[in-house]
Design an enzyme around this catalytic site. Structure first.
Site, mmCIF file in Angstrom:
data_model
loop_
_atom_site.group_PDB
_atom_site.id
_atom_site.type_symbol
_atom_site.label_atom_id
_atom_site.label_comp_id
_atom_site.label_asym_id
_atom_site.label_seq_id
_atom_site.Cartn_x
_atom_site.Cartn_y
_atom_site.Cartn_z
ATOM 1 N N LYS A 291 -15.892 -1.477 4.209
ATOM 2 C CA LYS A 291 -15.293 -1.744 2.901
ATOM 3 C C LYS A 291 -16.381 -2.267 1.963
ATOM 4 C CE LYS A 291 -10.662 -3.294 4.428
ATOM 5 N NZ LYS A 291 -9.926 -4.499 4.904
ATOM 6 N N GLU B 19 0.818 -1.212 0.000
ATOM 7 C CA GLU B 19 0.000 0.000 0.000
ATOM 8 C C GLU B 19 0.850 1.260 0.000
ATOM 9 O OE1 GLU B 19 -2.983 -0.179 3.062
ATOM 10 O OE2 GLU B 19 -3.946 -1.913 2.168
ATOM 11 N N SER C 285 -6.109 -3.372 -0.130
ATOM 12 C CA SER C 285 -4.674 -3.354 -0.473
ATOM 13 C C SER C 285 -4.473 -3.441 -1.982
ATOM 14 C CB SER C 285 -3.935 -4.472 0.251
ATOM 15 O OG SER C 285 -4.556 -5.716 0.034
#
Ligand code: PGA
Ligand code: ZN
Length: 427
Positions: free
Chosen positions: A337, A205, A367
Protein backbone atom coordinates in the site's frame (compact mmCIF):
# COMPACT_ATOMS: atom_id res chain seq x y z
CA UNK A 1 11.58 19.61 -14.52
CA UNK A 2 8.97 20.40 -11.88
CA UNK A 3 7.52 23.85 -12.51
CA UNK A 4 4.51 23.89 -10.25
CA UNK A 5 3.17 21.88 -7.30
CA UNK A 6 -0.43 22.66 -6.53
CA UNK A 7 -2.25 21.20 -3.50
CA UNK A 8 -5.97 21.30 -2.83
CA UNK A 9 -8.39 19.68 -0.43
CA UNK A 10 -10.78 17.14 -1.97
CA UNK A 11 -13.07 14.54 -0.37
CA UNK A 12 -12.76 10.78 -0.05
CA UNK A 13 -15.30 7.93 -0.20
CA UNK A 14 -16.16 8.33 3.49
CA UNK A 15 -16.83 12.06 2.99
CA UNK A 16 -13.58 12.98 4.74
CA UNK A 17 -11.04 15.59 3.64
CA UNK A 18 -7.99 14.39 1.78
CA UNK A 19 -5.02 15.79 -0.17
CA UNK A 20 -4.90 16.18 -3.96
CA UNK A 21 -1.70 17.29 -5.68
CA UNK A 22 -1.06 18.45 -9.24
CA UNK A 23 2.48 18.64 -10.53
CA UNK A 24 3.20 20.50 -13.75
CA UNK A 25 6.48 20.04 -15.60
CA UNK A 26 8.43 22.57 -17.64
CA UNK A 27 6.94 21.31 -20.92
CA UNK A 28 3.40 21.69 -19.55
CA UNK A 29 2.64 18.04 -18.71
CA UNK A 30 0.44 17.65 -15.64
CA UNK A 31 0.11 14.75 -13.21
CA UNK A 32 -2.51 14.49 -10.49
CA UNK A 33 -2.84 12.17 -7.50
CA UNK A 34 -5.02 11.91 -4.38
CA UNK A 35 -3.97 10.42 -1.04
CA UNK A 36 -6.17 7.54 0.20
CA UNK A 37 -6.81 6.79 3.89
CA UNK A 38 -7.01 3.60 5.94
CA UNK A 39 -9.34 2.75 8.84
CA UNK A 40 -7.58 -0.33 10.16
CA UNK A 41 -4.04 0.97 10.17
CA UNK A 42 -0.85 -0.77 11.18
CA UNK A 43 1.04 1.07 13.91
CA UNK A 44 4.15 1.13 11.71
CA UNK A 45 2.50 3.03 8.85
CA UNK A 46 3.37 6.49 7.61
CA UNK A 47 1.14 8.89 9.55
CA UNK A 48 -1.33 11.24 7.87
CA UNK A 49 -1.26 14.85 8.96
CA UNK A 50 -4.71 15.90 10.22
CA UNK A 51 -5.61 19.22 11.80
CA UNK A 52 -7.55 18.08 14.87
CA UNK A 53 -10.06 20.51 16.33
CA UNK A 54 -13.78 20.43 15.73
CA UNK A 55 -14.18 20.78 11.96
CA UNK A 56 -14.89 17.51 10.11
CA UNK A 57 -14.19 15.46 13.22
CA UNK A 58 -10.64 16.80 13.39
CA UNK A 59 -9.82 15.22 10.02
CA UNK A 60 -9.18 18.34 7.96
CA UNK A 61 -5.88 18.45 6.07
CA UNK A 62 -5.08 22.18 5.96
CA UNK A 63 -1.77 21.64 7.75
CA UNK A 64 -0.75 19.00 5.19
CA UNK A 65 -1.72 21.34 2.34
CA UNK A 66 0.30 24.14 3.95
CA UNK A 67 3.29 21.81 4.30
CA UNK A 68 3.09 21.10 0.57
CA UNK A 69 2.77 24.79 -0.38
CA UNK A 70 5.38 26.24 1.94
CA UNK A 71 7.95 23.44 2.27
CA UNK A 72 7.59 20.70 -0.33
CA UNK A 73 6.85 22.87 -3.39
CA UNK A 74 9.95 25.05 -3.00
CA UNK A 75 12.10 22.01 -2.13
CA UNK A 76 11.21 20.05 -5.29
CA UNK A 77 10.91 23.01 -7.70
CA UNK A 78 13.24 22.55 -10.65
CA UNK A 79 13.91 18.88 -9.88
CA UNK A 80 13.47 16.32 -12.66
CA UNK A 81 10.02 14.79 -12.09
CA UNK A 82 11.27 11.61 -13.76
CA UNK A 83 13.87 11.21 -11.02
CA UNK A 84 11.40 9.50 -8.66
CA UNK A 85 14.12 8.43 -6.22
CA UNK A 86 15.50 11.97 -6.15
CA UNK A 87 12.11 13.59 -5.54
CA UNK A 88 11.17 11.02 -2.90
CA UNK A 89 14.58 11.31 -1.26
CA UNK A 90 14.00 15.05 -0.95
CA UNK A 91 10.61 14.41 0.69
CA UNK A 92 12.09 11.90 3.14
CA UNK A 93 14.94 14.25 4.03
CA UNK A 94 12.66 17.26 4.39
CA UNK A 95 10.26 15.36 6.64
CA UNK A 96 13.04 14.01 8.82
CA UNK A 97 10.90 11.56 10.82
CA UNK A 98 10.75 7.76 10.51
CA UNK A 99 6.99 7.81 9.80
CA UNK A 100 6.40 11.02 7.78
CA UNK A 101 4.61 12.53 10.76
CA UNK A 102 6.02 16.04 10.31
CA UNK A 103 4.92 16.76 6.73
CA UNK A 104 2.28 14.02 6.77
CA UNK A 105 2.22 10.76 4.82
CA UNK A 106 -0.86 12.09 3.05
CA UNK A 107 1.19 15.06 1.79
CA UNK A 108 4.23 13.00 0.74
CA UNK A 109 2.37 10.18 -1.05
CA UNK A 110 0.19 12.60 -3.02
CA UNK A 111 3.30 14.53 -4.17
CA UNK A 112 5.23 11.35 -4.92
CA UNK A 113 2.43 9.82 -7.00
CA UNK A 114 1.71 13.12 -8.77
CA UNK A 115 5.38 13.29 -9.84
CA UNK A 116 5.03 9.81 -11.38
CA UNK A 117 1.86 10.82 -13.22
CA UNK A 118 3.48 14.03 -14.47
CA UNK A 119 6.43 12.04 -15.81
CA UNK A 120 4.18 9.56 -17.60
CA UNK A 121 2.19 12.45 -19.05
CA UNK A 122 5.40 14.17 -20.19
CA UNK A 123 6.29 10.96 -22.04
CA UNK A 124 2.76 10.70 -23.39
CA UNK A 125 2.35 7.26 -21.84
CA UNK A 126 -0.05 5.65 -19.41
CA UNK A 127 1.62 5.42 -16.00
CA UNK A 128 1.81 1.59 -16.02
CA UNK A 129 3.76 1.74 -19.28
CA UNK A 130 6.24 4.28 -17.94
CA UNK A 131 6.78 2.12 -14.84
CA UNK A 132 7.19 -1.10 -16.83
CA UNK A 133 9.87 0.37 -19.09
CA UNK A 134 10.95 -1.87 -21.97
CA UNK A 135 9.03 -4.81 -20.41
CA UNK A 136 5.88 -3.05 -21.60
CA UNK A 137 6.70 -4.07 -25.18
CA UNK A 138 6.55 -7.81 -24.42
CA UNK A 139 3.81 -9.92 -22.81
CA UNK A 140 2.27 -8.12 -19.80
CA UNK A 141 0.65 -10.10 -16.98
CA UNK A 142 -2.53 -8.57 -15.62
CA UNK A 143 -2.92 -8.86 -11.83
CA UNK A 144 -5.58 -11.14 -10.36
CA UNK A 145 -8.32 -9.05 -8.77
CA UNK A 146 -9.08 -9.83 -5.11
CA UNK A 147 -12.61 -8.56 -4.48
CA UNK A 148 -14.59 -8.11 -1.29
CA UNK A 149 -18.11 -9.60 -1.07
CA UNK A 150 -18.85 -8.98 2.65
CA UNK A 151 -17.19 -6.15 4.58
CA UNK A 152 -16.62 -6.44 8.32
CA UNK A 153 -14.33 -5.40 11.14
CA UNK A 154 -13.38 -1.72 11.22
CA UNK A 155 -15.27 -1.20 7.95
CA UNK A 156 -18.63 -2.30 9.38
CA UNK A 157 -18.72 -1.25 13.01
CA UNK A 158 -17.09 -4.56 14.02
CA UNK A 159 -20.41 -6.25 13.18
CA UNK A 160 -18.28 -9.33 12.51
CA UNK A 161 -14.68 -9.63 13.67
CA UNK A 162 -13.11 -10.44 10.31
CA UNK A 163 -12.65 -7.48 7.98
CA UNK A 164 -12.78 -8.75 4.38
CA UNK A 165 -14.57 -11.78 2.99
CA UNK A 166 -13.24 -11.76 -0.56
CA UNK A 167 -13.16 -13.87 -3.70
CA UNK A 168 -10.46 -14.51 -6.26
CA UNK A 169 -10.96 -16.31 -9.56
CA UNK A 170 -8.04 -18.71 -10.10
CA UNK A 171 -10.02 -20.37 -12.92
CA UNK A 172 -10.57 -17.20 -14.95
CA UNK A 173 -8.81 -16.78 -18.27
CA UNK A 174 -8.52 -12.99 -18.19
CA UNK A 175 -8.89 -10.01 -15.90
CA UNK A 176 -12.19 -9.18 -17.59
CA UNK A 177 -13.51 -12.69 -17.03
CA UNK A 178 -12.50 -12.55 -13.35
CA UNK A 179 -14.64 -9.41 -13.04
CA UNK A 180 -17.55 -11.10 -14.86
CA UNK A 181 -17.44 -14.02 -12.44
CA UNK A 182 -17.08 -11.80 -9.40
CA UNK A 183 -20.07 -9.71 -10.49
CA UNK A 184 -22.17 -12.91 -10.52
CA UNK A 185 -20.92 -13.93 -7.07
CA UNK A 186 -21.57 -10.44 -5.67
CA UNK A 187 -25.14 -10.59 -7.02
CA UNK A 188 -25.68 -14.12 -5.72
CA UNK A 189 -24.40 -13.14 -2.27
CA UNK A 190 -26.74 -10.13 -2.20
CA UNK A 191 -29.66 -12.32 -3.24
CA UNK A 192 -28.82 -14.87 -0.53
CA UNK A 193 -28.74 -12.10 2.07
CA UNK A 194 -32.04 -10.69 0.81
CA UNK A 195 -33.71 -14.12 0.85
CA UNK A 196 -32.68 -14.56 4.48
CA UNK A 197 -33.91 -11.06 5.39
CA UNK A 198 -30.32 -10.04 6.08
CA UNK A 199 -29.57 -7.47 3.40
CA UNK A 200 -28.85 -4.26 5.30
CA UNK A 201 -26.78 -2.20 2.88
CA UNK A 202 -23.05 -2.12 2.25
CA UNK A 203 -19.91 -1.58 4.33
CA UNK A 204 -17.10 0.98 3.75
CA UNK A 205 -15.63 -0.71 0.67
CA UNK A 206 -18.94 -1.63 -0.98
CA UNK A 207 -19.21 -5.23 0.27
CA UNK A 208 -22.53 -6.36 1.73
CA UNK A 209 -23.09 -5.35 5.35
CA UNK A 210 -22.39 -8.53 7.33
CA UNK A 211 -25.47 -9.66 9.26
CA UNK A 212 -24.02 -12.91 10.61
CA UNK A 213 -24.08 -14.54 14.03
CA UNK A 214 -20.67 -16.07 13.57
CA UNK A 215 -17.50 -15.36 11.57
CA UNK A 216 -17.48 -18.85 10.09
CA UNK A 217 -21.12 -18.48 9.03
CA UNK A 218 -20.03 -15.58 6.84
CA UNK A 219 -17.34 -17.77 5.26
CA UNK A 220 -19.85 -20.58 4.66
CA UNK A 221 -22.36 -18.13 3.16
CA UNK A 222 -19.70 -16.87 0.76
CA UNK A 223 -18.96 -20.44 -0.33
CA UNK A 224 -22.72 -20.92 -0.93
CA UNK A 225 -22.85 -17.72 -2.98
CA UNK A 226 -20.00 -18.99 -5.18
CA UNK A 227 -21.92 -22.22 -5.84
CA UNK A 228 -25.22 -20.41 -6.35
CA UNK A 229 -23.53 -18.25 -8.99
CA UNK A 230 -22.61 -21.47 -10.79
CA UNK A 231 -18.90 -21.75 -10.00
CA UNK A 232 -16.81 -24.57 -8.61
CA UNK A 233 -15.69 -23.30 -5.16
CA UNK A 234 -11.95 -23.45 -4.70
CA UNK A 235 -11.25 -24.20 -8.34
CA UNK A 236 -12.91 -21.52 -10.45
CA UNK A 237 -13.69 -19.08 -7.65
CA UNK A 238 -12.08 -19.27 -4.20
CA UNK A 239 -12.26 -17.42 -0.91
CA UNK A 240 -9.66 -14.97 0.41
CA UNK A 241 -9.94 -13.51 3.92
CA UNK A 242 -8.49 -10.42 5.54
CA UNK A 243 -8.75 -11.18 9.25
CA UNK A 244 -7.13 -7.83 10.17
CA UNK A 245 -6.40 -9.41 13.56
CA UNK A 246 -4.57 -6.36 14.93
CA UNK A 247 -8.04 -4.91 15.46
CA UNK A 248 -8.87 -7.50 18.15
CA UNK A 249 -5.55 -9.15 19.05
CA UNK A 250 -2.90 -7.84 21.41
CA UNK A 251 -0.06 -9.51 23.30
CA UNK A 252 -0.99 -12.94 21.98
CA UNK A 253 -4.64 -12.67 23.16
CA UNK A 254 -7.46 -12.53 20.61
CA UNK A 255 -10.72 -11.00 21.89
CA UNK A 256 -13.48 -11.98 19.50
CA UNK A 257 -16.62 -9.92 19.66
CA UNK A 258 -18.93 -12.43 17.94
CA UNK A 259 -17.55 -15.43 19.79
CA UNK A 260 -17.77 -13.52 23.09
CA UNK A 261 -14.56 -15.11 24.24
CA UNK A 262 -10.80 -14.76 24.19
CA UNK A 263 -8.41 -17.04 22.36
CA UNK A 264 -4.76 -17.60 23.15
CA UNK A 265 -2.24 -17.41 20.30
CA UNK A 266 -2.17 -21.13 19.56
CA UNK A 267 -5.92 -21.56 19.90
CA UNK A 268 -6.55 -18.66 17.52
CA UNK A 269 -3.99 -19.93 14.98
CA UNK A 270 -5.71 -23.34 15.09
CA UNK A 271 -9.09 -21.73 14.56
CA UNK A 272 -7.86 -19.91 11.43
CA UNK A 273 -6.25 -23.13 10.15
CA UNK A 274 -9.58 -24.91 10.75
CA UNK A 275 -11.35 -22.50 8.41
CA UNK A 276 -8.80 -23.28 5.72
CA UNK A 277 -9.44 -27.01 6.30
CA UNK A 278 -13.22 -26.71 6.03
CA UNK A 279 -13.70 -24.06 3.34
CA UNK A 280 -12.34 -23.26 -0.15
CA UNK A 281 -9.92 -20.63 1.19
CA UNK A 282 -6.72 -19.87 -0.74
CA UNK A 283 -5.47 -16.72 1.03
CA UNK A 284 -5.55 -15.31 4.59
CA UNK A 285 -4.34 -11.78 5.37
CA UNK A 286 -3.15 -10.67 8.83
CA UNK A 287 -4.47 -13.79 10.61
CA UNK A 288 -2.56 -12.71 13.73
CA UNK A 289 -1.84 -9.34 15.32
CA UNK A 290 0.89 -7.06 13.99
CA UNK A 291 2.74 -7.58 17.28
CA UNK A 292 2.65 -11.38 16.98
CA UNK A 293 5.36 -12.65 14.60
CA UNK A 294 5.37 -15.99 16.43
CA UNK A 295 1.65 -16.32 15.72
CA UNK A 296 2.16 -15.41 12.06
CA UNK A 297 4.92 -18.02 11.78
CA UNK A 298 2.66 -20.62 13.44
CA UNK A 299 -0.15 -19.96 10.94
CA UNK A 300 2.29 -20.04 8.02
CA UNK A 301 3.70 -23.36 9.24
CA UNK A 302 0.16 -24.74 9.55
CA UNK A 303 -1.39 -23.54 6.26
CA UNK A 304 1.43 -22.04 4.18
CA UNK A 305 1.51 -25.10 1.91
CA UNK A 306 -2.21 -24.67 1.12
CA UNK A 307 -2.85 -20.92 1.25
CA UNK A 308 -1.18 -17.55 1.01
CA UNK A 309 -0.53 -15.95 4.37
CA UNK A 310 -0.51 -12.23 3.62
CA UNK A 311 1.10 -9.52 5.75
CA UNK A 312 -0.57 -6.10 5.70
CA UNK A 313 -0.51 -4.35 9.11
CA UNK A 314 2.20 -6.88 9.90
CA UNK A 315 4.52 -5.59 7.15
CA UNK A 316 3.24 -2.02 6.53
CA UNK A 317 4.91 -1.92 3.11
CA UNK A 318 8.38 -1.80 4.71
CA UNK A 319 11.27 -3.50 2.89
CA UNK A 320 12.98 -4.11 6.20
CA UNK A 321 9.96 -5.74 7.82
CA UNK A 322 9.43 -7.85 4.73
CA UNK A 323 13.03 -9.13 4.91
CA UNK A 324 12.62 -9.97 8.59
CA UNK A 325 9.30 -11.71 7.96
CA UNK A 326 10.84 -13.73 5.14
CA UNK A 327 13.73 -14.84 7.34
CA UNK A 328 11.24 -15.84 10.08
CA UNK A 329 8.88 -17.52 7.58
CA UNK A 330 6.14 -15.41 9.14
CA UNK A 331 4.18 -15.04 5.88
CA UNK A 332 4.46 -15.87 2.19
CA UNK A 333 2.76 -12.84 0.59
CA UNK A 334 2.95 -9.07 1.05
CA UNK A 335 0.26 -6.44 0.74
CA UNK A 336 1.72 -3.31 -0.85
CA UNK A 337 0.00 0.00 0.00
CA UNK A 338 1.78 3.18 -1.19
CA UNK A 339 0.50 5.37 1.63
CA UNK A 340 1.78 2.96 4.28
CA UNK A 341 5.28 3.75 3.04
CA UNK A 342 4.68 7.41 2.18
CA UNK A 343 6.59 7.56 -1.11
CA UNK A 344 6.57 5.49 -4.30
CA UNK A 345 10.28 4.79 -4.01
CA UNK A 346 9.86 3.18 -0.59
CA UNK A 347 6.76 1.34 -1.85
CA UNK A 348 8.75 -0.09 -4.76
CA UNK A 349 11.59 -1.08 -2.42
CA UNK A 350 9.08 -3.04 -0.32
CA UNK A 351 7.62 -4.62 -3.47
CA UNK A 352 11.09 -5.63 -4.69
CA UNK A 353 12.02 -7.02 -1.26
CA UNK A 354 8.87 -9.17 -1.26
CA UNK A 355 9.56 -10.48 -4.76
CA UNK A 356 13.21 -11.16 -3.95
CA UNK A 357 12.10 -13.14 -0.89
CA UNK A 358 9.80 -15.28 -3.05
CA UNK A 359 6.63 -13.77 -1.62
CA UNK A 360 3.49 -13.17 -3.65
CA UNK A 361 2.68 -9.48 -4.08
CA UNK A 362 -0.69 -7.75 -3.77
CA UNK A 363 -0.93 -4.05 -4.58
CA UNK A 364 -3.78 -2.57 -2.53
CA UNK A 365 -5.97 0.48 -2.18
CA UNK A 366 -7.32 1.67 1.21
CA UNK A 367 -10.79 1.68 2.72
CA UNK A 368 -10.91 5.46 2.26
CA UNK A 369 -10.54 5.97 -1.50
CA UNK A 370 -11.31 8.31 -4.39
CA UNK A 371 -11.39 8.26 -8.17
CA UNK A 372 -7.58 8.04 -8.12
CA UNK A 373 -6.45 4.89 -10.00
CA UNK A 374 -2.71 4.99 -9.34
CA UNK A 375 -2.68 1.57 -7.63
CA UNK A 376 -3.92 -0.10 -10.83
CA UNK A 377 -0.98 1.30 -12.77
CA UNK A 378 1.46 0.23 -10.06
CA UNK A 379 0.06 -3.31 -10.07
CA UNK A 380 0.38 -3.64 -13.86
CA UNK A 381 3.60 -1.65 -14.24
CA UNK A 382 5.39 -3.59 -11.51
CA UNK A 383 3.79 -6.90 -12.54
CA UNK A 384 2.20 -7.63 -9.15
CA UNK A 385 0.44 -10.97 -8.66
CA UNK A 386 -2.80 -9.44 -7.38
CA UNK A 387 -4.75 -6.19 -7.06
CA UNK A 388 -7.00 -5.49 -4.05
CA UNK A 389 -9.26 -2.44 -4.06
CA UNK A 390 -12.41 -3.41 -2.13
CA UNK A 391 -15.74 -4.63 -3.41
CA UNK A 392 -17.63 -4.69 -6.69
CA UNK A 393 -19.78 -1.63 -6.01
CA UNK A 394 -19.32 2.12 -5.55
CA UNK A 395 -17.37 4.18 -8.02
CA UNK A 396 -14.20 4.72 -5.98
CA UNK A 397 -13.80 0.91 -6.30
CA UNK A 398 -15.21 0.49 -9.81
CA UNK A 399 -12.91 3.26 -11.09
CA UNK A 400 -10.00 0.90 -10.39
CA UNK A 401 -11.56 -2.22 -11.91
CA UNK A 402 -12.64 -0.24 -14.97
CA UNK A 403 -9.15 1.22 -15.41
CA UNK A 404 -7.70 -2.30 -15.38
CA UNK A 405 -10.23 -3.32 -18.06
CA UNK A 406 -9.02 -0.46 -20.24
CA UNK A 407 -5.40 -1.51 -19.78
CA UNK A 408 -6.16 -5.15 -20.57
CA UNK A 409 -8.03 -4.10 -23.70
CA UNK A 410 -5.19 -1.83 -24.81
CA UNK A 411 -2.71 -4.70 -24.34
CA UNK A 412 -4.77 -6.89 -26.62
CA UNK A 413 -2.74 -9.93 -27.66
CA UNK A 414 0.07 -9.00 -25.30
CA UNK A 415 -2.13 -9.40 -22.21
CA UNK A 416 -1.48 -12.47 -20.05
CA UNK A 417 -3.36 -13.76 -17.01
CA UNK A 418 -1.90 -16.44 -14.77
CA UNK A 419 -4.29 -16.67 -11.87
CA UNK A 420 -4.16 -20.34 -10.85
CA UNK A 421 -0.41 -20.47 -10.24
CA UNK A 422 -0.56 -17.74 -7.60
CA UNK A 423 -2.04 -20.06 -4.96
CA UNK A 424 -0.54 -23.25 -3.55
CA UNK A 425 -3.92 -25.03 -3.79
CA UNK A 426 -4.61 -24.22 -7.43
CA UNK A 427 -1.12 -23.78 -8.87
P1 PGA B 1 -7.71 -0.09 5.60
O1 PGA B 1 -8.13 -1.60 5.27
O2 PGA B 1 -7.49 0.62 4.34
O3 PGA B 1 -8.88 0.42 6.40
O4 PGA B 1 -6.46 -0.19 6.44
C1 PGA B 1 -7.63 -2.33 4.18
C2 PGA B 1 -6.92 -3.57 4.62
O5 PGA B 1 -6.80 -3.86 5.83
O6 PGA B 1 -6.42 -4.32 3.78
ZN1 ZN C 1 -5.58 -5.75 5.53
Amino acid sequence: SIRRVHARRVWDSRGRPTVEVEITTGNGAMGRAIAPAGASMGSGEAVDRRDGGSAFGGLDVQDALRAIRTEIAPAVAGMDAADQAGVDGRLIQLDGTPNKSRLGGNATIAVSMAAAHATAAAHDMPLWRWLAGSAADGPVVMPLPEIQIFGGGAHADARVDLQDFMVVCPGAASFAQALDWTAEVYRAAGALMAADGRRQGVADEGGWWPVFADNEEAIATLARAIEKAGFQPGEEVAIALDVAASQFGRDGAYRLRLDERDYGRDEWAERVAGWVDRHPIVSVEDPMGEDDPAGMAAVTAAIGDRALVVGDDFLVTSAQRIQTAAADRACNAALIKPNQAGTLTETKAAFDAARAAGMRTIVSARSGETEDVTVVHLAVGWQADQLKVGSFARSERMAKWNEALRIEEALGERARFRAARIFPRTG
